[in-house]
Write an enzyme that holds these catalytic residues in place. Structure first.
Site, PDB file in Angstrom:
ATOM      1  N   CYS A   1       0.821  -1.203   0.000  1.00  0.00           N
ATOM      2  CA  CYS A   1       0.000   0.000   0.000  1.00  0.00           C
ATOM      3  C   CYS A   1       0.861   1.261   0.000  1.00  0.00           C
ATOM      4  CB  CYS A   1      -0.869   0.031   1.246  1.00  0.00           C
ATOM      5  SG  CYS A   1      -1.871  -1.425   1.434  1.00  0.00           S
TER       6      CYS A   1
ATOM      7  N   ARG B   1       5.328  -0.330  -6.375  1.00  0.00           N
ATOM      8  CA  ARG B   1       5.358  -1.123  -5.147  1.00  0.00           C
ATOM      9  C   ARG B   1       4.340  -2.264  -5.164  1.00  0.00           C
ATOM     10  NH1 ARG B   1       7.415   2.282  -0.596  1.00  0.00           N
ATOM     11  NH2 ARG B   1       6.175   0.997   0.784  1.00  0.00           N
TER      12      ARG B   1
ATOM     13  N   TRP C   1      -2.966  -2.693  -1.509  1.00  0.00           N
ATOM     14  CA  TRP C   1      -2.558  -4.075  -1.835  1.00  0.00           C
ATOM     15  C   TRP C   1      -3.303  -4.944  -0.840  1.00  0.00           C
ATOM     16  CZ3 TRP C   1       0.284  -8.184   0.363  1.00  0.00           C
ATOM     17  CH2 TRP C   1       0.852  -9.079  -0.541  1.00  0.00           C
TER      18      TRP C   1
ATOM     19  N   ASN D   1      -1.797   2.264   5.923  1.00  0.00           N
ATOM     20  CA  ASN D   1      -0.904   1.161   5.537  1.00  0.00           C
ATOM     21  C   ASN D   1      -0.630   0.340   6.787  1.00  0.00           C
ATOM     22  OD1 ASN D   1      -0.704   2.319   3.061  1.00  0.00           O
ATOM     23  ND2 ASN D   1       1.493   2.744   3.156  1.00  0.00           N
ATOM     24  N   GLY D   2      -0.490  -0.981   6.615  1.00  0.00           N
ATOM     25  CA  GLY D   2      -0.188  -1.841   7.761  1.00  0.00           C
ATOM     26  C   GLY D   2      -1.365  -2.747   8.059  1.00  0.00           C
TER      27      GLY D   2
ATOM     28  N   GLU E   1      17.999 -17.930  -7.026  1.00  0.00           N
ATOM     29  CA  GLU E   1      17.648 -16.565  -7.427  1.00  0.00           C
ATOM     30  C   GLU E   1      17.105 -16.567  -8.864  1.00  0.00           C
ATOM     31  OE1 GLU E   1      17.003 -13.889  -6.117  1.00  0.00           O
ATOM     32  OE2 GLU E   1      17.216 -12.397  -7.698  1.00  0.00           O
TER      33      GLU E   1
ATOM     34  N   LYS F   1      13.367 -15.344  -9.899  1.00  0.00           N
ATOM     35  CA  LYS F   1      13.129 -14.312 -10.918  1.00  0.00           C
ATOM     36  C   LYS F   1      12.123 -14.808 -11.951  1.00  0.00           C
ATOM     37  CE  LYS F   1      14.411 -11.757  -9.482  1.00  0.00           C
ATOM     38  NZ  LYS F   1      14.962 -11.022  -8.386  1.00  0.00           N
TER      39      LYS F   1
ATOM     40  N   GLU G   1       8.593 -15.079 -10.458  1.00  0.00           N
ATOM     41  CA  GLU G   1       8.029 -13.752 -10.137  1.00  0.00           C
ATOM     42  C   GLU G   1       7.440 -13.074 -11.364  1.00  0.00           C
ATOM     43  OE1 GLU G   1      10.483 -11.523  -6.586  1.00  0.00           O
ATOM     44  OE2 GLU G   1      11.578 -11.878  -8.430  1.00  0.00           O
TER      45      GLU G   1
ATOM     46  N   HIS H   1      17.306 -37.284  -5.745  1.00  0.00           N
ATOM     47  CA  HIS H   1      16.491 -37.469  -4.544  1.00  0.00           C
ATOM     48  C   HIS H   1      15.096 -36.885  -4.708  1.00  0.00           C
ATOM     49  CE1 HIS H   1      19.996 -39.046  -2.565  1.00  0.00           C
ATOM     50  NE2 HIS H   1      20.675 -37.977  -2.922  1.00  0.00           N
TER      51      HIS H   1
ATOM     52  N   LYS I   1       6.765  -4.496  -4.135  1.00  0.00           N
ATOM     53  CA  LYS I   1       8.188  -4.177  -4.101  1.00  0.00           C
ATOM     54  C   LYS I   1       8.711  -4.144  -2.682  1.00  0.00           C
ATOM     55  CE  LYS I   1      12.095  -2.973  -5.741  1.00  0.00           C
ATOM     56  NZ  LYS I   1      12.829  -4.103  -6.349  1.00  0.00           N
TER      57      LYS I   1
HETATM   58  C1  G6P Z   1       9.676  -8.423  -1.916  1.00  0.00           C
HETATM   59  C2  G6P Z   1      10.275  -8.009  -3.237  1.00  0.00           C
HETATM   60  C3  G6P Z   1      11.554  -8.799  -3.495  1.00  0.00           C
HETATM   61  C4  G6P Z   1      12.512  -8.621  -2.332  1.00  0.00           C
HETATM   62  C5  G6P Z   1      11.866  -8.982  -0.998  1.00  0.00           C
HETATM   63  C6  G6P Z   1      12.735  -8.554   0.168  1.00  0.00           C
HETATM   64  O1  G6P Z   1       9.231  -9.735  -1.991  1.00  0.00           O
HETATM   65  O2  G6P Z   1       9.360  -8.221  -4.281  1.00  0.00           O
HETATM   66  O3  G6P Z   1      12.165  -8.327  -4.681  1.00  0.00           O
HETATM   67  O4  G6P Z   1      13.632  -9.427  -2.534  1.00  0.00           O
HETATM   68  O5  G6P Z   1      10.629  -8.295  -0.855  1.00  0.00           O
HETATM   69  O6  G6P Z   1      12.804  -7.157   0.146  1.00  0.00           O
HETATM   70  P1  G6P Z   1      13.973  -6.287   0.719  1.00  0.00           P
HETATM   71  O7  G6P Z   1      13.564  -4.875   0.419  1.00  0.00           O
HETATM   72  O8  G6P Z   1      14.036  -6.567   2.192  1.00  0.00           O
HETATM   73  O9  G6P Z   1      15.232  -6.680   0.024  1.00  0.00           O
END
Ligand code: G6P
Length: 608
Positions: free
Chosen positions: A2, A27, A74, A99-100, A481, A485, A488, A504, A603
């Site tokens: 949010c 975000r 959100w 927010n929160g 990673e 990606k 996501e 396994h 984000k």
């Molecule tokens: C969210 C973002 C990711 C990020 C993660 C941790 O899931 O979409 O891209 O890696 O948060 O965020 P930070 O800001 O703590 O690296």
């Protein structure tokens, strides 16, 4: 997550609010809304979907209002819908954005319903609007009313509120969710992220936990948690605004991938090598580093993968115990205390709720000190940690983290050098590492030069629903990673395994519909990995091998080799990452997904 924007000015504010919401779109959100005070009336507009829907509605019915609050939501409590979108209003008099998460919303809702209050949303936030109305109805001033309301809230919040009886004023409060005050000339603003206000000011006050503020066009007032007036420092942001635009690129993600040679070089130069300038971590850094015997890394998402890479590096090169854990687990389990351990959080945003809670929940004396590797100065983790390493990635807008991750890895290598000096890191390794950091930007350029090859290969993923990433040693977290990606941004289900685990379980999944992506540098584990890949091939799997020429892989019918540049062993996890970023990007493009704002993701995850 949010986003909040609020403005009180001597000019119309709706455009300022909408432009702020646009800046916060990256975000992640599912609906947007605005509340404006206009001529003694409360004007409300809320829409599901993009900010553009809200913008169309405002443009169709323009407002000259000088005071307003706006929000991107959100969904957490209640589905994405116009009703659940903020602002929430009570008795057509007061409007709030939040927010929160209000953890005691259920009890509050029942209490309010018992008093005859009707709710029009399923959100936890709506209780705030009604509580505020009841306080105001008693004849309280808006600031006082908000003070009394927040006393009743449990959980995390950043709140901004307006009331028709206070036509110039915004009252706001923060506890557990970020909120900044923007300072203009004859106008003041609030926002959950300074980025939302960079069009109107570069001067900010970062509110502290428990702070409340009152804004009118002519003045602002801040109260601390204890209710007393407090002066908070004004911070002038100097980063360039154009960093938040896509420039010549189609997407922020691609722009951010291409910025890596530059920001990696800037992060290296920030560290003041060849001898690490330890003052950049904080005044007390050298004294703390002298005592560190072990490191506990805590992070989420991509940043957690950076921590996993660091474990391989620190234990191999320093023999220093390094433990890595996702923040949401770490914070809720009973932990054994380890002496002289540094708590290292890693976070792009510096605001991730679980990472922040992990830092805050550490028991007194549990850790020697805390250090954060973050990308956003003045973020909560930066402000609350003892020591800080600021990556020089610049604002990262694409939800899928790219340049923030690779600069975090550079930050971790700088830390390795700092500890290396104390732990007798082999002089030859130190020299190699310095040279490797220097040539890193060129190596990354060489990977970017493979763009066309990676784009061509990506076409083969259009019909795929699953993918398997394999790596060994330090390339296992890189495989993780890479798979993160891909899932996501392309929504292809992807998993990563240490290649040795193939037999396994995951081997059972391998058939012609399962692309297997291998991270295959020419290192001491190459032959083992080669055998694993043969196991995949002999079961009809299709291989995508990221390897340097000297590894000796050849493309054939169901084997696609993507040539990687020859690069130094220690920094090559960074260069291989860039290749996997490009793969995900192009697969997502082929699939037509929203690359910069993938569905359901945010984000900056500021709620649990
Ligand atoms: C969210 C973002 C990711 C990020 C993660 C941790 O899931 O979409 O891209 O890696 O948060 O965020 P930070 O800001 O703590 O690296």
């Amino acid at each position: 997550m949010c986003g909040i924007v609020g403005a009180t000015a001597q000019r119309p504010v709706s455009e300022i609010l909408l432009s702020g919401l646009h800046s916060l779109e990256y975000r992640g959100y599912d609906s947007a809304g605005i509340a404006l005070l206009d001529d003694g009336q409360l004007y409300l507009s809320k829409h599901q979907g993009k900010v553009a829907n809200l913008e169309d509605a405002i443009n169709a019915n323009p407002s000259n209002s000088h005071v307003g609050i706006a929000h991107t939501r959100w969904a957490t409590h209640g589905v994405p819908s116009a009703d659940n979108a903020h602002p929430h209003v009570s008795h057509n008099r007061v409007a709030i954005v939040h927010n929160g998460i209000i953890e005691n919303h259920d009890a509050l809702r029942k209490e309010l319903q018992a008093q005859g209050i009707e709710f029009s949303s399923q959100t936890d936030s709506e209780v705030i609007a009604h509580l505020l109305y009841l306080e105001l109805h008693k004849g309280e001033d808006l600031d006082q009313a908000l003070e009394h309301v927040v006393e009743r809230l449990e959980g995390a919040y950043a709140i901004a509120a307006i009331d028709i009886a206070h036509p110039e004023r915004i009252a706001a409060a923060r506890h557990g969710s970020p909120l900044v005050l923007g300072i203009g000339f004859g106008e003041y603003f609030v926002a959950s992220d300074p980025l939302a206000l960079r069009q109107v000011t570069n001067r900010f006050i970062y509110l502290e936990e428990g702070d409340r503020v009152s804004l009118t066009p002519k003045h602002y007032h801040v109260w601390a948690r204890d209710g007393l007036t407090v002066e908070r420092p004004i911070v002038e942001l100097k980063d360039k605004l154009d960093q938040a635009s896509k420039g010549e690129f189609d997407h922020f993600m691609l722009k951010e991938i291409y910025e890596q040679p530059r920001v990696l070089a800037e992060t290296v130069s920030y560290a003041g090598l060849p001898t690490v300038d330890e003052t950049i971590f904080g005044d007390n850094a050298s004294a703390v580093f002298d005592q560190v015997e072990a490191i506990q890394i805590v992070a989420c998402g991509t940043s957690y993968h950076a921590g996993m890479v660091a474990k391989y590096w620190f234990e191999q090169h320093l023999g220093m115990p390094c433990y890595v854990e996702v923040a949401s687990e770490f914070r809720y389990r009973a932990r054994a205390k380890r002496p002289n351990t540094l708590l290292l959080t890693i976070s792009q945003s510096g605001e991730t709720a679980d990472s922040l809670a992990a830092l805050r929940d550490a028991a007194p004396g549990e850790f020697l000190a805390s250090l954060v590797i973050a990308n956003v100065d003045n973020s909560a983790l930066v402000r609350e940690s003892d020591l800080v390493f600021l990556t020089q990635a610049g604002p990262e807008i694409g939800v899928a983290s790219t340049k923030a991750f690779t600069t975090q890895l550079v930050g971790l290598l700088v830390l390795l050098l700092a500890f290396g000096r104390r732990k007798g890191l082999d002089a030859e390794v130190q020299k190699q590492l310095l040279l490797a950091l220097r040539s890193l930007p060129d190596n990354v350029e060489a990977v970017l030069a493979q763009r066309a090859r990676i784009e061509a290969v990506s076409e083969r993923f259009i019909q795929k629903h699953h993918a398997l990433f394999l790596g060994r040693g330090v390339y296992y977290p890189i495989a993780l990673e890479g798979s993160l990606k891909l899932k996501e941004i392309s929504y292809i289900h992807a998993e990563a395994y240490p290649a040795g685990e193939l037999k396994h379980g995951p081997l059972a999944l391998v058939d012609e519909d399962m692309p297997v992506i291998a991270v295959a540098p020419n290192d001491e584990l190459l032959e083992k990995l080669r055998s694993n890949l043969e196991e995949v091939r002999s079961r009809g799997g299709e291989l995508y091998v990221f390897a340097p020429e000297e590894a000796g892989f050849e493309s054939s019918d169901r084997v696609h080799v993507i040539n990687m540049p020859h690069c130094d062993a220690i920094t090559s996890p960074i260069t291989y990452t860039v290749a996997l970023q490009l793969l995900s990007y192009y697969v997502a493009i082929q699939k037509g997904t929203d690359v910069d704002k993938p569905r359901n993701l945010a984000k900056s995850v500021t709620v649990e």
